[in-house]
Design an enzyme around this catalytic site. Structure first.
Site, mmCIF file in Angstrom:
data_model
loop_
_atom_site.group_PDB
_atom_site.id
_atom_site.type_symbol
_atom_site.label_atom_id
_atom_site.label_comp_id
_atom_site.label_asym_id
_atom_site.label_seq_id
_atom_site.Cartn_x
_atom_site.Cartn_y
_atom_site.Cartn_z
ATOM 1 N N HIS A 72 0.841 -1.184 0.000
ATOM 2 C CA HIS A 72 0.000 0.000 0.000
ATOM 3 C C HIS A 72 0.883 1.243 0.000
ATOM 4 C CE1 HIS A 72 -4.125 -1.641 1.532
ATOM 5 N NE2 HIS A 72 -3.625 -2.344 0.540
ATOM 6 N N TYR A 202 -9.455 5.684 6.783
ATOM 7 C CA TYR A 202 -9.662 6.130 8.160
ATOM 8 C C TYR A 202 -10.730 7.229 8.136
ATOM 9 C CZ TYR A 202 -5.382 3.730 9.676
ATOM 10 O OH TYR A 202 -4.437 2.777 9.991
ATOM 11 N N PRO A 294 -4.648 0.543 18.425
ATOM 12 C CA PRO A 294 -4.346 0.064 17.065
ATOM 13 C C PRO A 294 -4.481 1.117 15.972
ATOM 14 C CG PRO A 294 -6.495 -0.723 17.784
ATOM 15 C CD PRO A 294 -5.872 -0.057 18.976
ATOM 16 N N LYS A 298 0.913 0.242 15.025
ATOM 17 C CA LYS A 298 2.283 0.227 15.518
ATOM 18 C C LYS A 298 2.664 -0.999 16.357
ATOM 19 C CE LYS A 298 3.839 3.931 13.737
ATOM 20 N NZ LYS A 298 3.844 3.479 12.363
ATOM 21 N N TYR A 386 3.627 6.941 9.990
ATOM 22 C CA TYR A 386 2.846 5.749 9.632
ATOM 23 C C TYR A 386 3.735 4.682 8.975
ATOM 24 C CZ TYR A 386 -1.386 3.160 8.425
ATOM 25 O OH TYR A 386 -2.372 2.203 8.343
#
Length: 392
Positions: A72, A202, A294, A298, A386
């Protein structure tokens, strides 16, 4: 039984550590209380940072990941029915993430360990870590269930990868703990339906957070923010899909594909850090030392950073005789841990609606998301965090 490194726990951290040590010519024994089938089906994380992907490849455990994993190059943020894509490679100099489930990582590492590595003992419960302050710590264990015989693993070092409730953390005296418990959790589902978007989504919504993820091209993983005490069984499949549709709504013609739900559960949300991560020759790694909500993806990646740091430090000692890197283990890991805690907290408070949120709080969240969407600097900060902080 005697070994150089006794590893408690055959999750991804313990299994990867055994592999890294094997590749460095250092022997180890892995003790795991559950059976192999349980470890290989235990659903946990699914997002691998760039650094984790690189480590698995270098360790010789990346072949199936590269074949079956889903690379991704970004995520999508949704708010106010708007969509904004964060382009990871463009913002980080080429970094990306990989969607590859923890269960699959464990399967790959177990196969390698049983084929090439040292002993991997399933259904073997670690009972206590003794003598951590000495040069030869011991792990008392029992094999074969509650009626099995007790035995002792003599070690030079012990690494506790046995989670928050394991014996390793309990063997570190006088540690400091830092934690935060959130008043909400995630109702998560697995569904036999192709993901409705090719990257993670998200979503911040006035009704609460939602996440669109996946496990494969044909299996979707989705989450809803719910009160912390929610029983997953009180939600019907239709209610779950209806609520997901509301929270993912956009101003364009995007639609959410529905399918049979095969699994649902509620995940609590908490932040936790134990300091130090070392006591004598006992070292903590992964959830034994730290837990993150979550939202930032991480948890597994932090555990990988811990065991890579330990393996490098022990290999350095083997080569040079110096304990310098081993002595720095806790401080080295905690720098990365606290950055991950910070990022996970930021993502959680950015996207979840608190039970007592006011209209002012709502506007602040939208303003923060607007800032990310409109500022390359803010967007870069998110992308760099990220895709992963440097290991070591």
């Amino acid at each position: 039984m005697r070994t150089t490194v006794g590893i408690i726990g055959a999750g991804p951290a313990g299994l990867l550590l055994a592999r890294l040590l094997h590749n460095a010519g250092i022997d180890s024994v892995v003790l795991e209380s559950r059976d192999r089938a349980y470890v290989e089906r235990r659903q946990r994380a699914g997002i691998l940072e760039q650094g984790t992907v690189d480590v698995l490849r270098e360790a010789g455990a990346g072949e199936r990941m590269d074949r079956e994993g889903l690379r991704h190059d970004g995520i999508e943020l949704r708010f106010d029915r708007r969509r904004h894509r964060v382009d990871f490679p463009a913002l980080t100099g080429g970094k990306s993430v990989m969607v590859y489930a923890q269960t699959e990582v464990c399967k790959d590492l177990i196969a390698l360990q049983l084929k090439e590595g040292g002993p991997l003992l399933f259904e073997t419960e670690a009972l206590a870590v003794e003598g951590a302050e000495t040069d030869h710590p011991r792990v008392r264990f029992r094999h074969g269930g509650p009626d099995g015989a007790e035995d002792v693993l003599e070690c030079d070092y012990v690494v506790g990868c046995d989670g928050f409730w394991g014996v390793a953390r309990a063997a570190v005296p006088d540690g400091r703990t830092f934690e935060r418990t959130y008043p909400f959790g995630w109702l998560g589902i697995l569904a036999d339906v192709a993901p409705s978007h090719d990257e993670l989504v998200y979503a911040r919504h006035d009704r609460g957070f939602a996440l669109l993820s996946m496990r494969s091209p044909s299996v979707s993983r989705l989450y809803l923010q719910v009160p912390a005490d929610t029983d997953a069984e009180t939600w019907s499949d239709e209610q779950i899909w209806d609520e997901l549709e509301r929270r993912f709504e956009t101003a364009d013609d995007w639609t959410l594909a529905r399918g049979p739900i095969t699994q649902k559960s509620v995940t609590p949300m908490r932040s936790y850090v134990h300091e130090p991560m070392r006591h004598g020759r006992l070292f903590l790694a992964g959830d034994a030392a730290h837990i993150v909500p979550p939202t930032g993806a991480k948890g597994l990646n932090l555990a990988v950073g811990d065991v890579v740091t330990f393996a490098r430090a022990l290999a350095h000692r083997t080569r040079t005789g110096s304990d310098e890197l081993l002595d720095a283990y806790s401080a080295t890991c905690l720098r990365r841990v606290w950055q991950a805690e910070r990022f996970s907290y930021d993502m959680t408070t950015l996207l979840h609606r608190a039970p007592d949120a006011t209209p002012f709080d709502d506007r602040l969240q939208v303003a923060r998301l607007d800032r990310i969407a409109g500022s390359r600097a803010a967007e870069t900060d998110l992308a760099e965090a990220y895709t992963g902080f440097p290991i070591g």
